[in-house]
Structure formats: C-alpha cells, structure tokens
Design an enzyme around this catalytic site. Structure first.
Site, PDB file in Angstrom:
ATOM      1  N   ASP A  42       0.809  -1.222   0.000  1.00 36.92           N
ATOM      2  CA  ASP A  42       0.000   0.000   0.000  1.00 36.92           C
ATOM      3  C   ASP A  42       0.839   1.268   0.000  1.00 36.92           C
ATOM      4  O   ASP A  42       0.297   2.373   0.058  1.00 36.92           O
ATOM      5  CB  ASP A  42      -0.957  -0.002   1.192  1.00 36.92           C
ATOM      6  CG  ASP A  42      -0.229   0.037   2.527  1.00 36.92           C
ATOM      7  OD1 ASP A  42       1.011  -0.131   2.531  1.00 36.92           O
ATOM      8  OD2 ASP A  42      -0.890   0.246   3.562  1.00 36.92           O
ATOM      9  N   GLU A  44       3.191   2.000   2.376  1.00 40.18           N
ATOM     10  CA  GLU A  44       3.723   2.284   3.706  1.00 40.18           C
ATOM     11  C   GLU A  44       5.216   1.952   3.753  1.00 40.18           C
ATOM     12  O   GLU A  44       5.650   0.915   3.269  1.00 40.18           O
ATOM     13  CB  GLU A  44       2.964   1.455   4.743  1.00 40.18           C
ATOM     14  CG  GLU A  44       3.355   1.733   6.174  1.00 40.18           C
ATOM     15  CD  GLU A  44       2.496   0.945   7.148  1.00 40.18           C
ATOM     16  OE1 GLU A  44       3.064   0.298   8.047  1.00 40.18           O
ATOM     17  OE2 GLU A  44       1.250   0.982   6.986  1.00 40.18           O
ATOM     18  N   GLN A 101       7.629  27.948   3.893  1.00 38.51           N
ATOM     19  CA  GLN A 101       6.426  28.234   4.676  1.00 38.51           C
ATOM     20  C   GLN A 101       6.837  28.407   6.138  1.00 38.51           C
ATOM     21  O   GLN A 101       6.529  27.583   6.991  1.00 38.51           O
ATOM     22  CB  GLN A 101       5.411  27.098   4.532  1.00 38.51           C
ATOM     23  CG  GLN A 101       4.953  26.861   3.092  1.00 38.51           C
ATOM     24  CD  GLN A 101       3.941  25.745   2.998  1.00 38.51           C
ATOM     25  OE1 GLN A 101       2.889  25.776   3.640  1.00 38.51           O
ATOM     26  NE2 GLN A 101       4.258  24.730   2.200  1.00 38.51           N
ATOM     27  N   LYS A 196      10.933  43.531  -8.506  1.00 42.65           N
ATOM     28  CA  LYS A 196       9.894  42.759  -9.187  1.00 42.65           C
ATOM     29  C   LYS A 196       8.623  42.762  -8.360  1.00 42.65           C
ATOM     30  O   LYS A 196       8.615  43.081  -7.183  1.00 42.65           O
ATOM     31  CB  LYS A 196      10.352  41.319  -9.426  1.00 42.65           C
ATOM     32  CG  LYS A 196      10.437  40.490  -8.145  1.00 42.65           C
ATOM     33  CD  LYS A 196      10.766  39.038  -8.411  1.00 42.65           C
ATOM     34  CE  LYS A 196      10.712  38.255  -7.094  1.00 42.65           C
ATOM     35  NZ  LYS A 196      11.053  36.855  -7.248  1.00 42.65           N
ATOM     36  N   ASP A 222      20.575  33.247  -5.905  1.00 48.17           N
ATOM     37  CA  ASP A 222      19.404  32.932  -5.096  1.00 48.17           C
ATOM     38  C   ASP A 222      19.674  31.632  -4.350  1.00 48.17           C
ATOM     39  O   ASP A 222      20.633  30.917  -4.677  1.00 48.17           O
ATOM     40  CB  ASP A 222      18.149  32.818  -5.959  1.00 48.17           C
ATOM     41  CG  ASP A 222      16.907  33.309  -5.233  1.00 48.17           C
ATOM     42  OD1 ASP A 222      16.939  33.410  -3.984  1.00 48.17           O
ATOM     43  OD2 ASP A 222      15.892  33.590  -5.899  1.00 48.17           O
ATOM     44  N   ALA A 228      11.921  28.331 -12.115  1.00 47.36           N
ATOM     45  CA  ALA A 228      12.880  29.149 -12.874  1.00 47.36           C
ATOM     46  C   ALA A 228      12.242  30.362 -13.538  1.00 47.36           C
ATOM     47  O   ALA A 228      12.882  31.018 -14.354  1.00 47.36           O
ATOM     48  CB  ALA A 228      13.628  28.313 -13.911  1.00 47.36           C
ATOM     49  N   GLY A 229      11.021  30.683 -13.183  1.00 43.93           N
ATOM     50  CA  GLY A 229      10.391  31.866 -13.754  1.00 43.93           C
ATOM     51  C   GLY A 229      11.110  33.150 -13.370  1.00 43.93           C
ATOM     52  O   GLY A 229      11.349  34.018 -14.216  1.00 43.93           O
TER      53      GLY A 229
END
Length: 314
Positions: A42, A44, A101, A196, A222, A228-229
């Site tokens: 499954d 796991e 986040q 930007k 960066d 990659a925009g």
C-alpha cells in the site's frame, strides 16, 4: 552530548539523494551503513538497520524535497536509530523541505517549517545539520542544536575559475539582496538589484533594474530555483539592459514544471547549482558543484566537538 572514547561514526543514506550520501561518506573516509528501506504493497514505508548501531553516533543523510515520502522516510530512520540504542542521531538534511512556509503571512495558513522541526525532534533527532535554509531564523524553531552550512563557498570557488572581468552580482529580488551582497564582497564585484512584483505563487514579473549592468558580465544569486520563472525573466531583463555573459548560481535546484525548458531557452549561459537535490535530467545549461566535502567536514567537526562555523568563515 560529547563523543565518548569508544563511540563510532556510522553514516546512513535515505533514498532521496543516494549519490550525495555516497559522496559524503566517501569524503569522510567510510562507506554508507547497511539499512533496508522498502514499501509495503500500500506504499507504507519500512525501515530496518542491518548492523548494530548501539552506542554509535549516527548521521542520517536525507534531503526532503518533494514528494512527502522523503520526510516520512527520514522520520522513520531517526525513530529506528533511537530504538536501536544509537548514542546520538543527527539528521543531515542538505535541502530542508517546507522552509518556504516559515511564517504566517496571511490568515489560516500553516507554518509548515515549524511543524517539520517539531516532527524531527519528536522522532528523536538529537541535532540537525542542514544547508542554506530559505529563512535562517528557522533554526530557532528547534529545541535541539542546528548547524547551518552555506553553499556559497563551493559556488564562489567555481565562479572564480571563470576569471570574468567587469563583474556584477545581481539579486533577483529584495529577499536575495543580503546573499548577493556577500557574494559581491567575496568576488570583489559590484551589485545590482531587480525590483519585481509577484502577482501569485511561482510567478514573477520583472519591473526594473537598480544598478548598472550594461556591458557587464553578471551573475544572478538565489538560494532556491523552483520553476525558474524568476531567474529566466531576470536574465531576459538583464540581456535587454545590455548585460553580456549572464549566469546564475543557486544552492538548491528543485527545477519543477517547465524549469528545464525555461532555462534552456533563456539568455542564461549557465546555471550553477549544488547537488543537495538530484537533477531530474542532465542539461548543457546546468553545472553541478558537489557539497559532499563540506558536509563530510561538518560531520567530523560535530563528532569531534569542533566548531562548525569555522567551515564557512572567510
């Protein structure tokens, strides 16, 4: 916890970046320990160590880029090591997933980086060794020691080999300005900034360039390149502003979605990255620099109770 005279180092690698794990172990002067990782029908995940690690200093190497199973695999490896009576368990996370986040910037959102820190300590990690956190204050989310390495050293050494003149380091946004300033200082280069606006996640719109790039060789800096925009739009704006050789250097290359196509079609002469995340496919536009030696030195410093910060002091 100080290393005892009879303790030993055992290095294990998860499945998220096995090539880097092998390189780190080889650079340390050993081979990876024996561990079985597989899935049940499954999906796991099952983890079992194939050798005794009782009383050992265990270092588990696992980048936690998507998919989420990489996180679960690391947690299970830590838990199994603690239950096998390892003396100390260090989670070596070259790329710390969910670091973007790290704050509550709008209502009703998760602070995912804090959740990941909680899970690591709950699983039993005694300390964490990682590289180029998207937000360095994430170190404060942990109640165990965190050693934070930087990819800039190996990337700068690689860039120096090009011996470019009239060189400008460019920050693709305000968030990368501090990092770009550090690169510029070490490369004895000028600095520029791209202002930007980001209308939505993973989409950036270049507004204007602050600084002189006309007739100059430039390098965009960066910590993460995802779709990659940002980088490719910035490269296009720099070329339109008269920049000559355009390169970029990023520590973590997620390269999601259309990233490869964007990079290969852009004015970027080369994108220099580290091997914290394995490439999905090779590209003539991408150069990879290994951080294995740096991680191996950090592991040795941790084991022998030496300062890790000395590894990235100028």
């Amino acid at each position: 916890m100080p290393a005892s005279s009879d303790s030993r180092v055992v290095i294990f690698g998860g499945r998220s970046n096995p090539a880097l794990a092998r390189r780190i172990a080889a650079s340390y002067g050993t081979s990876l320990g024996d561990v079985t990782i597989r899935e049940f029908a499954d999906g796991e995940i099952y983890v079992s160590y194939g050798e005794s690690i009782r009383g050992a200093d265990v270092f588990i190497i696992q980048s936690t880029h998507p998919h989420a199973d990489n996180w679960m695999e690391l947690l299970l490896m830590i838990d199994a090591a603690k239950r096998a009576s390892a003396r100390q368990v260090t989670a070596v996370i070259p790329y710390f997933g969910y670091a973007r986040q790290e704050r509550k910037d709008q209502p009703r959102v998760s602070i995912a980086a804090k959740l990941m820190a909680n899970m690591l300590t709950t699983a039993g990690a005694d300390r964490v060794l990682t590289m180029e956190l998207h937000a360095p204050p994430i170190q404060g989310f942990f109640d165990v020691p965190v050693d934070h390495l930087y990819g800039s050293g190996v990337l700068i050494d690689h860039v120096r080999a090009y011996e470019l003149e009239n060189f400008v380091v460019v920050a693709p946004d305000v968030g990368a300005l501090k990092m770009a300033r550090a690169y510029a200082q070490k490369l004895n280069a000028n600095i520029a900034l791209i202002d930007k606006r980001r209308p939505r996640q993973n989409e950036a719109r270049v507004m204007n360039i602050i600084g002189d790039v006309e007739g100059m060789n430039v390098m965009l800096i960066d910590d993460i390149v995802d779709t990659a925009g940002t980088l490719t739009r910035a490269a296009t704006a720099l070329r339109e502003a008269g920049a000559l050789d355009i390169m970029a250097a990023c520590t973590h290359a997620l390269l999601s979605g259309p990233a490869y196509e964007r990079i290969e079609a852009s004015p970027l002469e080369r994108l220099i990255i580290t091997d914290t995340i394995p490439l999905k496919r090779p590209s003539d536009s991408i150069e990879v620099v290994s951080v294995a030696g740096l991680f191996a030195k950090a592991i040795r410093h941790i084991y022998t109770n030496q300062s890790v910060s000395t590894l990235f002091k100028d």
